[in-house]
Design a protein around this motif. Structure first.
Motif, mmCIF file in Angstrom:
data_model
loop_
_atom_site.group_PDB
_atom_site.id
_atom_site.type_symbol
_atom_site.label_atom_id
_atom_site.label_comp_id
_atom_site.label_asym_id
_atom_site.label_seq_id
_atom_site.Cartn_x
_atom_site.Cartn_y
_atom_site.Cartn_z
ATOM 1 N N ALA A 8 10.336 12.615 8.735
ATOM 2 C CA ALA A 8 10.033 11.896 7.403
ATOM 3 C C ALA A 8 9.971 10.457 7.526
ATOM 4 C CB ALA A 8 11.305 12.362 6.428
ATOM 5 N N PHE A 9 9.027 10.056 6.777
ATOM 6 C CA PHE A 9 8.760 8.740 6.764
ATOM 7 C C PHE A 9 8.240 7.996 5.496
ATOM 8 C CE2 PHE A 9 5.623 5.244 7.225
ATOM 9 C CZ PHE A 9 6.523 4.034 7.706
ATOM 10 N N GLY A 10 8.698 6.783 4.975
ATOM 11 C CA GLY A 10 8.250 6.381 3.771
ATOM 12 C C GLY A 10 9.217 5.014 3.448
ATOM 13 N N LYS A 11 9.112 4.946 2.247
ATOM 14 C CA LYS A 11 9.740 3.764 1.738
ATOM 15 C C LYS A 11 10.703 4.300 0.263
ATOM 16 C CE LYS A 11 9.403 -1.429 1.328
ATOM 17 N NZ LYS A 11 8.599 -2.268 1.215
ATOM 18 N N ILE A 12 11.927 4.221 -0.008
ATOM 19 C CA ILE A 12 12.541 4.759 -1.084
ATOM 20 C C ILE A 12 12.951 3.125 -2.064
ATOM 21 C CG2 ILE A 12 13.231 6.719 -0.164
ATOM 22 C CD1 ILE A 12 16.208 5.429 0.045
ATOM 23 N N HIS A 13 13.544 3.679 -3.156
ATOM 24 C CA HIS A 13 13.628 2.540 -4.157
ATOM 25 C C HIS A 13 14.743 2.953 -4.856
ATOM 26 C CE1 HIS A 13 9.611 1.439 -3.077
ATOM 27 N NE2 HIS A 13 9.159 2.568 -3.513
ATOM 28 N N SER A 14 15.933 1.495 -5.000
ATOM 29 C CA SER A 14 16.915 2.049 -5.999
ATOM 30 C C SER A 14 17.413 0.505 -6.518
ATOM 31 C CB SER A 14 17.996 2.511 -5.213
ATOM 32 O OG SER A 14 19.262 2.701 -6.060
ATOM 33 N N ALA A 15 17.631 0.673 -7.791
ATOM 34 C CA ALA A 15 18.160 -0.623 -8.358
ATOM 35 C C ALA A 15 17.389 -2.002 -8.112
ATOM 36 C CB ALA A 15 19.721 -0.855 -8.240
ATOM 37 N N GLY A 16 16.186 -1.759 -8.091
ATOM 38 C CA GLY A 16 15.321 -3.085 -7.848
ATOM 39 C C GLY A 16 15.225 -3.363 -6.249
ATOM 40 N N HIS A 17 15.678 -2.540 -5.266
ATOM 41 C CA HIS A 17 15.858 -2.723 -4.152
ATOM 42 C C HIS A 17 14.939 -1.655 -3.312
ATOM 43 C CE1 HIS A 17 19.178 -5.683 -4.118
ATOM 44 N NE2 HIS A 17 19.432 -5.071 -4.783
ATOM 45 N N SER A 18 14.438 -2.012 -2.240
ATOM 46 C CA SER A 18 13.581 -1.057 -1.503
ATOM 47 C C SER A 18 13.955 -1.049 -0.012
ATOM 48 C CB SER A 18 12.024 -1.116 -1.753
ATOM 49 O OG SER A 18 11.677 -2.416 -1.163
ATOM 50 N N ALA A 19 13.735 0.096 0.737
ATOM 51 C CA ALA A 19 13.980 0.183 2.400
ATOM 52 C C ALA A 19 13.154 1.177 2.905
ATOM 53 C CB ALA A 19 15.487 0.681 2.442
ATOM 54 N N TYR A 20 12.767 0.870 4.006
ATOM 55 C CA TYR A 20 11.922 1.957 4.774
ATOM 56 C C TYR A 20 12.837 2.880 5.325
ATOM 57 C CZ TYR A 20 8.068 -1.713 4.620
ATOM 58 O OH TYR A 20 7.080 -2.656 4.397
ATOM 59 N N LEU A 21 12.350 4.116 5.415
ATOM 60 C CA LEU A 21 13.228 5.158 5.669
ATOM 61 C C LEU A 21 12.431 6.075 6.884
ATOM 62 C CD1 LEU A 21 15.264 7.241 5.060
ATOM 63 C CD2 LEU A 21 13.496 8.456 3.392
ATOM 64 N N PHE A 22 13.412 6.250 7.926
ATOM 65 C CA PHE A 22 12.865 6.957 8.888
ATOM 66 C C PHE A 22 14.032 8.480 8.899
ATOM 67 C CE2 PHE A 22 11.823 2.753 9.802
ATOM 68 C CZ PHE A 22 10.483 3.020 10.276
ATOM 69 N N PRO A 74 0.795 -1.157 0.027
ATOM 70 C CA PRO A 74 0.040 0.070 -0.048
ATOM 71 C C PRO A 74 0.986 1.082 0.140
ATOM 72 C CG PRO A 74 0.088 -1.268 2.134
ATOM 73 C CD PRO A 74 0.780 -1.932 1.324
ATOM 74 N N THR A 75 0.258 2.306 -0.857
ATOM 75 C CA THR A 75 1.065 3.540 -0.676
ATOM 76 C C THR A 75 0.668 4.271 0.562
ATOM 77 O OG1 THR A 75 -0.617 4.760 -1.749
ATOM 78 C CG2 THR A 75 1.158 3.710 -3.112
ATOM 79 N N LEU A 76 1.659 5.213 0.893
ATOM 80 C CA LEU A 76 1.429 6.094 2.057
ATOM 81 C C LEU A 76 -0.031 6.875 1.882
ATOM 82 C CD1 LEU A 76 4.720 7.550 3.180
ATOM 83 C CD2 LEU A 76 2.921 6.214 4.537
ATOM 84 N N ASP A 77 -0.310 7.231 0.599
ATOM 85 C CA ASP A 77 -1.703 7.836 0.401
ATOM 86 C C ASP A 77 -2.891 7.049 0.695
ATOM 87 O OD1 ASP A 77 -0.307 10.263 -0.375
ATOM 88 O OD2 ASP A 77 -0.640 9.964 -2.693
ATOM 89 N N GLN A 78 -2.394 5.724 0.199
ATOM 90 C CA GLN A 78 -3.577 4.682 0.557
ATOM 91 C C GLN A 78 -3.857 4.634 1.991
ATOM 92 O OE1 GLN A 78 -2.200 1.633 -1.833
ATOM 93 N NE2 GLN A 78 -3.377 1.869 -3.586
ATOM 94 N N VAL A 79 -2.685 4.476 2.782
ATOM 95 C CA VAL A 79 -2.567 4.307 4.244
ATOM 96 C C VAL A 79 -3.444 5.441 5.059
ATOM 97 C CG1 VAL A 79 -1.382 4.320 6.333
ATOM 98 C CG2 VAL A 79 -0.945 2.900 4.524
ATOM 99 N N VAL A 80 -2.988 6.913 4.588
ATOM 100 C CA VAL A 80 -3.610 8.104 5.277
ATOM 101 C C VAL A 80 -4.946 8.401 4.881
ATOM 102 C CG1 VAL A 80 -1.431 9.090 5.584
ATOM 103 C CG2 VAL A 80 -2.511 9.752 3.660
ATOM 104 N N SER A 81 -5.509 7.670 3.649
ATOM 105 C CA SER A 81 -6.687 8.120 3.202
ATOM 106 C C SER A 81 -7.760 7.275 4.175
ATOM 107 C CB SER A 81 -6.928 7.554 1.841
ATOM 108 O OG SER A 81 -7.022 5.891 1.897
ATOM 109 N N CYS A 82 -7.373 6.449 5.110
ATOM 110 C CA CYS A 82 -8.270 5.897 6.062
ATOM 111 C C CYS A 82 -8.243 6.537 7.115
ATOM 112 C CB CYS A 82 -7.757 4.367 6.192
ATOM 113 S SG CYS A 82 -7.669 3.219 4.694
ATOM 114 N N LEU A 83 -7.544 7.608 7.189
ATOM 115 C CA LEU A 83 -7.526 8.657 8.447
ATOM 116 C C LEU A 83 -8.352 9.770 8.209
ATOM 117 C CD1 LEU A 83 -3.895 8.455 9.447
ATOM 118 C CD2 LEU A 83 -5.576 6.928 10.344
ATOM 119 N N SER A 84 -9.281 10.144 9.391
ATOM 120 C CA SER A 84 -10.004 11.133 9.311
ATOM 121 C C SER A 84 -9.183 12.660 9.879
ATOM 122 C CB SER A 84 -11.255 11.301 10.138
ATOM 123 O OG SER A 84 -11.046 11.125 11.500
ATOM 124 N N GLY A 85 -9.270 13.497 9.202
ATOM 125 C CA GLY A 85 -8.560 14.740 9.836
ATOM 126 C C GLY A 85 -7.088 14.645 9.548
#
Length: 437
Positions: free
Chosen positions: A311-325, A13-24
C-alpha cells in the motif's frame, strides 16, 4: 468516512492525478518500475532547515550549497620536501649547482630574496618563496655542505611539485552541493574552509509498527501459533542507517479501533509511516480499510517476488499528514520492498540527492529459475573466483519468510521483469549490501 486533507495539502497532486499520466496502469498487476515511478512523482521533499556544528553534521543532508570563502590552498606551496628555485635556472643539460639561502617551513615561510643561482630549502606544505616556481625533491639532489645543492640534469621540469593557490578550491567556487549526505571527507573539507556550522535538513521523523494478533514482542511468552516480531527490528536498523528519527509504535492488534488510534498518532507525530503486515486479503486484515478511510491510499499487487502486496499513499489526521508505506508481513519481503520502494522516497523527502542503486553485472555460479513477467530479488553471496572475476550464488531456498537468508547474503540478485531462467555462467545484476543494509 474518508479523511479530508488539511488545507495546506490541497495543492498536492492526488494519486489518481499521478497515475492518470501512466498508460496501462493496473493496480492488480503493477510492474516494479511503474510503482517506483508513481512513488517518485507523488512524494515531495520537506523544507525544514536547522544549523548544526560540523561535528554534528555527519550523515545529515546539506540544505544549501556551500561556497568556498577562501582559496584552498591559500598560497602557492610545495608538494615535496626539497629545494625551491626559479625554473629559469634549468636552461641547458648540465648539472645545476644552487646556493641555499634559507629554509621555508610549513607555517613559517621564508620571506627573503631569492636571486639567480640561489634556492631555498622547503618543506611539504610550506609557502613558495617569491620568485620561485619549481621544487626539486630532496632525494634527487646531492649536497657536499649545507650551503649548496647539486641537481642532475632533467630531473624536474618548470613548475614541478608546486601546488597553486586555489588549486583544490578557489574562493567563490561551490564546494558542496545542496542535497549531499555529509560523509567524513566532507567534514574535513568544511573544516579546511573554516566553516564551523552548516545548514542541514531536519531529520525525517518516521513512525513504524507491525500488525497482527500472532505477533509477540521480545520478552513476551510465545503462545502456540505465535511468532516473535522481527520486522520492527529490521525496519529499525534500516531507518537508523538512513539517519531518520524513529518512533517505534510496537505491535498493533488486528482491531479497527486500535489500528485507527495507531494511524492517527503516527500521522500526527511523523512525516512518514511504515507498517508491516495487513495489506493482503486476509479476513482479519483491517489495515487496508483503515488506510483507505484516513487518506489518499492505493493498494497494489506488484509484479515482484518477494513482496507482491503493498500500500502507498498519504493519510491525514487533525490537520497533519504523513506519507504511508504499507509493506507486506513476510520478513524478507519487508526488507526488499523497503529498499526498492520506501528508501528512495524517504531520501527524497529528506531533500537528499538520490543516485540509482548501484547494480553490477557478475557471473552466476549456478542456474536460477525465473518466470518472465515479474521482477525477482534473490538473496546472493558475492565472491571472487579463482580467475579474479566476481561471481554470485544464491543462498538456497528463497521463501519470503526465510530471514536467515538475508543475514547470510551479502548482495541481492536482481532479475528483471522480462528475464527468464538463468544458466550457470550467465551474467546477472547484483546489488551489494555493504553500505546499504
Amino acid at each position: 468516512m474518508k479523511q479530508t486533507p488539511p488545507p495546506d495539502q490541497t495543492t498536492h497532486p492526488t494519486l489518481d492525478q499521478v497515475v492518470s499520466c501512466l498508460s496501462g496502469y493496473d493496480p492488480d498487476a503493477l510492474p516494479v518500475a511503474q510503482a517506483q515511478q508513481i512513488i517518485r512523482s507523488f512524494v515531495l521533499p520537506l523544507h525544514a532547515v536547522e544549523k548544526v556544528a560540523i561535528r554534528s553534521a555527519l550523515d545529515r543532508v546539506l540544505a544549501a550549497d556551500i561556497v568556498s570563502p577562501i582559496n584552498v590552498p591559500a598560497h602557492d606551496n610545495s608538494a615535496m620536501d626539497g629545494f625551491a628555485f626559479a625554473s629559469a635556472e634549468l636552461a641547458g643539460d648540465a648539472p645545476l649547482s644552487l646556493r641555499v639561502v634559507g629554509t621555508s617551513y610549513a607555517g613559517r615561510a621564508y620571506d627573503g630574496p631569492v636571486g639567480p643561482g640561489e634556492c631555498v630549502r622547503i618543506m611539504t606544505g610550506a609557502v613558495m618563496p617569491e620568485g620561485c616556481d619549481t621544487v626539486v625533491p630532496q632525494e634527487f639532489t646531492s649536497q657536499s655542505d649545507t650551503a649548496s645543492v647539486m641537481l642532475p640534469p632533467n630531473v624536474v621540469r618548470p613548475g614541478d611539485n608546486r601546488r597553486l593557490a586555489g588549486e583544490d578550491l578557489a574562493a567563490g567556487q561551490p564546494a558542496l552541493a545542496r542535497g549531499k549526505i555529509l560523509r567524513p571527507a566532507d567534514l574535513g573539507l568544511l573544516a579546511s574552509l573554516g566553516v564551523a556550522e552548516v545548514p542541514v535538513q531536519r531529520r525525517l521523523r518516521v513512525a513504524f509498527f507491525s500488525t497482527g494478533d500472532e505477533l509477540r514482542s521480545i520478552g513476551e511468552p510465545l503462545d502456540e501459533g505465535c511468532v516473535y516480531d522481527s520486522n520492527r527490528y529490521t525496519l529499525y536498523g534500516m531507518l537508523r542507517r538512513l539517519g531518520c528519527d524513529i518512533i517505534d509504535m510496537g505491535v498493533v492488534a488486528d482491531d479497527p479501533a486500535a489500528l485507527e488510534a495507531a494511524f492517527r498518532s503516527a500521522c500526527e507525530n511523523a512525516d512518514a509511516i511504515i507498517t508491516s503486515g495487513g495489506v493482503s486479503v486476509g479476513a482479519a486484515d483491517y489495515t487496508k480499510q483503515m488506510m483507505a478511510q484516513l487518506g489518499d491510499v492505493t493498494f497494489w499487487k506488484i509484479g515482484m517476488r518477494p513482496g507482491r502486496p503493498m500500500a502507498f499513499g498519504k493519510i491525514h489526521s487533525a490537520g497533519h499528514s504523513a506519507y504511508l508505506f504499507g509493506l507486506p508481513g513476510n520478513p524478507v519481503a519487508v526488507m526488499v520492498t523497503f529498499y526498492f520502494f520506501a528508501r528512495e522516497a524517504l531520501l527524497h523527502m529528506m531533500g537528499a540527492q538520490v543516485p540509482p542503486l548501484p547494480l553490477f553485472a557478475v557471473r552466476s555460479q549456478g542456474a536460477i529459475r525465473k518466470k518472465p513477467g515479474r521482477t525477482e530479488y534473490q538473496r546472493g553471496i558475492l565472491s571472487v573466483a579463482a580467475d579474479g572475476s566476481r561471481e554470485v550464488r544464491i543462498t538456497g531456498a528463497q521463501g519470503s519468510g526465510i530471514l536467515r537468508s538475508m543475514s547470510e547474503a551479502n548482495c541481492m540478485v536482481v532479475l528483471g521483469h522480462e528475464q527468464g531462467n538463468v544458466q550457470a555462467g550467465d551474467m546477472v545484476e547484483v546489488l551489494p549490501f555493504e553500505g546499504l543494509l
